[in-house]
Design an enzyme around this catalytic site. Structure first.
Site, mmCIF file in Angstrom:
data_model
loop_
_atom_site.group_PDB
_atom_site.id
_atom_site.type_symbol
_atom_site.label_atom_id
_atom_site.label_comp_id
_atom_site.label_asym_id
_atom_site.label_seq_id
_atom_site.Cartn_x
_atom_site.Cartn_y
_atom_site.Cartn_z
ATOM 1 N N GLY A 29 0.831 -1.203 0.000
ATOM 2 C CA GLY A 29 0.000 0.000 0.000
ATOM 3 C C GLY A 29 0.860 1.244 0.000
ATOM 4 N N ASN A 30 0.258 2.378 0.273
ATOM 5 C CA ASN A 30 1.024 3.619 0.394
ATOM 6 C C ASN A 30 0.322 4.556 1.363
ATOM 7 O OD1 ASN A 30 -0.691 5.636 -1.171
ATOM 8 N ND2 ASN A 30 -0.439 4.017 -2.694
ATOM 9 N N ARG A 31 0.931 5.682 1.643
ATOM 10 C CA ARG A 31 0.473 6.536 2.731
ATOM 11 C C ARG A 31 -0.542 7.593 2.332
ATOM 12 N NH1 ARG A 31 6.059 7.824 5.829
ATOM 13 N NH2 ARG A 31 4.804 9.596 6.507
ATOM 14 N N ALA A 95 -3.418 7.836 -5.277
ATOM 15 C CA ALA A 95 -2.028 7.374 -5.331
ATOM 16 C C ALA A 95 -2.064 5.908 -5.760
ATOM 17 C CB ALA A 95 -1.359 7.535 -3.970
#
Ligand code: C5P
Length: 225
Positions: A29-31, A95
């Site tokens: 995943g990402n932030r 994102a």
């Protein structure tokens, strides 16, 4: 002004991160918090637009009067966005993972005795934004991208504007204190063909209205009278 109406416009927005499954319990995943995209969706709906929000996994409440479609992976997001065309405006604020595991394991990946490494093979995901902008029959009148850059902000942002054939790109000024991921405030540098404008630093809710003002300006400039 920040209150100019968007009535009659269908605005499609992607927001949040994507999760790319590795096995039944793990993902890449990402932030991204989703706050910028959700703020844009809320502001557009408040101003009368018909808003569809394709949201990656975030815990944010749905903005009022917005049609929300929840997705998990880049592949899910791609399918959902394409299925929601046509739209007058597309704003790609998600994102999106650039790579995903070639194949998610059906069972939990185990540590192997004597083996200190694990190799995951990743493959490129579809570039949703570029595909929307290149759509042969249902290209929105205005396609807007986001870019998170730490340096050479204008150079990289304008590169994406050209390569992905966008009408406008909003670069997060991530160097600025109190801006970017996981944050309620942000500062944007927005670029289009022969123009640019710095927005903020300001609350993401306020930036959303400033960005939508710019969307209306660009629509007016690119629409034959
Ligand atoms: O190329 P880069 O990932 O930096 O571009 C960011 C922009 O492209 C964002 O608007 C993002 O939503 C979009 N994007 C996309 N699909 C991808 C990767 C990025 O729509 N697979």
């Amino acid at each position: 002004s920040a209150t100019a109406s968007l009535a009659g416009l269908r605005v499609l927005i992607s927001a949040g991160p994507t999760y790319e499954d590795i096995d039944p319990v793990r993902f890449i995943g990402n932030r991204s918090s989703g706050k910028m995209g959700f703020s844009i969706a809320a502001a557009a709906a408040r101003r009368g637009a018909d808003v569809v929000l394709v949201a990656g996994p975030v815990s944010l409440p749905s903005p009022e009067a917005v049609t929300r479609i929840n997705v998990r992976s880049a592949a899910d997001m791609h399918a959902a966005v394409m299925a929601q065309l046509p739209a007058d405006v597309y704003i790609g604020a998600a994102a999106v993972a650039d790579f995903t595991p070639r194949e998610a394991s059906a069972s939990k990946i185990k540590k192997r005795p004597g083996s200190d490494t694990l190799t995951l093979e990743l493959v490129r995901t579809p570039d949703i934004l570029a595909e929307v902008a290149a759509h042969a029959s249902q290209r929105p009148r205005l396609v807007v991208g986001f870019a998170a850059e730490t340096d050479n902000v204008e150079g990289y942002a304008r590169g994406k504007l050209d390569n992905k054939r966008l009408d406008m790109i909003a670069a997060n000024r991530v160097g600025v204190a109190g801006s970017g991921f996981e944050c309620d405030d942000n500062a944007l540098s927005v670029f289009w063909g022969d123009g640019e404008r710095a927005l903020g630093p300001a609350a993401k809710t306020e930036l959303a209205d400033l960005l939508l003002d710019l969307v209306l300006e660009r629509l007016a400039d690119t629409t034959p009278a």
